[in-house]
Enzyme design. Sequence first.
Site, short mmCIF file in Angstrom:
data_model
loop_
_atom_site.label_atom_id
_atom_site.label_comp_id
_atom_site.label_asym_id
_atom_site.label_seq_id
_atom_site.Cartn_x
_atom_site.Cartn_y
_atom_site.Cartn_z
N LYS A 76 18.42 -11.48 -27.87
CA LYS A 76 18.62 -10.06 -28.09
C LYS A 76 20.07 -9.78 -28.47
O LYS A 76 21.00 -10.41 -27.94
CB LYS A 76 18.25 -9.30 -26.81
CG LYS A 76 18.24 -7.78 -26.94
CD LYS A 76 17.77 -7.14 -25.64
CE LYS A 76 17.73 -5.63 -25.70
NZ LYS A 76 17.26 -5.02 -24.43
N SER A 129 13.58 -1.85 -24.68
CA SER A 129 14.45 -1.96 -25.84
C SER A 129 14.49 -3.35 -26.47
O SER A 129 15.07 -3.54 -27.54
CB SER A 129 15.87 -1.56 -25.44
OG SER A 129 16.38 -2.45 -24.44
N SER A 144 12.74 -3.12 -19.95
CA SER A 144 12.94 -3.43 -21.37
C SER A 144 12.55 -4.83 -21.78
O SER A 144 12.60 -5.17 -22.96
CB SER A 144 14.41 -3.18 -21.76
OG SER A 144 14.69 -1.81 -21.76
#
Length: 458
Positions: free
Chosen positions: A54, A129, A153
């Site tokens: 990420k 996210s 997330s």
Amino acid sequence: MAQILAGDGHGATSDGVIEGIHAFLSLAPVTSLPGVDPDRDPALPLQGLPVAVKDNLATLELPTTCGSRFLEGYVSPFEATAVRRLRRAGGVVVGKTNMDEFGMGSSTEFSGYGVTRNPHDLTRVPGGSSGGSAAAVAAGWVPAALGSDTGGSVRQPAAFCGVVGMKPTYGRVSRFGLVAFASSLDQVGVFGRNVRDAASVLQAIMGWDRRDSTSLPGSAPDLLSSLEVGLRGRTVGLPREYFHAELDPGVARACDAAVETLKALGAHVREVSLPLTHLAIPAYYVLATAEASSNLARFDGVRYGIRPAGSQGIDDLYTEARSRGFGPEVKRRILLGTFALSAGFQDAYYGRAQKARRLLAQEFRHVFASGVDLLFTPTTPTPAFALGERNRDPMEMYLSDVFTVTANLAGLPALSLPVGTEKGLPVGGQLLAPFGEDALLLQGARALEKGLRGEWDG
């Protein structure tokens, strides 16, 4: 893999299903990726394993933008501990994945670099996210990925994309090099095609780190040696507050079937109550936005990130940089957090939210102390929703995390795994364990995973 990495993060899965997912923001050059050694070094348990990361975890070679135009092109001078340990175990970072800006969102529609789409249906969100990481695993491009979980997330996008996603106990994985959103809630998490893959990556990255004052001291637990132990004789609690009447019927059916599988695996299943669950969303969004307003104060256009030309004085520089660099969701949360911490309101909002957090954590401790080993809940109230469906109502978007934020508030390990489908979309079930019981959580998840596939023979 080389063919995929040579592109721009768009491509097709091995069976030619999907194009245009937009999971990656940057990719490692193919020439820099080592091959898989047929004579694997046992000291490198992840040798040659391609892993996506990420884009809020610092890396030395690739940009770390946090999905924000504010940090466009920024390359960190240091590397996150989780990424460094991943490399030391032989893992190969193949690219950085798309995300909601600074981790603020539940759909990966709030990235400064465009939306990510769900590999199962391009008209739907992958969750957020960490949607880019979840989508990359679901599309078959990588077997594992790193994400971050502040209020769900990792687990929510894992549920939407039909993969495994785990948030470990708070402090089990170092946060050094993870760009902070809400420091008391943030946790590095892992995605995998299955529970074993997720456990293997987590085993490689966890452990005490002197550079993170919140990391847990002592040696890390062995997650793999007891992974196949099973659930026979264990007690699994079903919190009644998570199985309410508004739950999507398809999600309810899949979770009911998972409960029957738990029973067939020899687990004792009983209903429990967590009556303060209704406080979780308001407490979380006060605490998370308050911490975000403080953490994001460093993005001022002076030290790094964009610096607008022609600013008239320092106040004008701050205003221009933050207005141009941040997207609408980040601005909304900064404003909410600043208000919650402002004079005259801190006790009324932030102080009360902290009290609610302590009571929620205490409630979990009481349930686990009553003889419950694990809790099982839906991961999300619905399957993946359509792109744009919830953008006009922030509260409706926030409620997609209603079942996941509690684990972050209490610091508990929690994992989402696929438990079924509804109209072709994945449905996720969530398991939670007591603080520090990451190995037990993975044992339960592995048994349920194999039971749902008809593979359990224990």
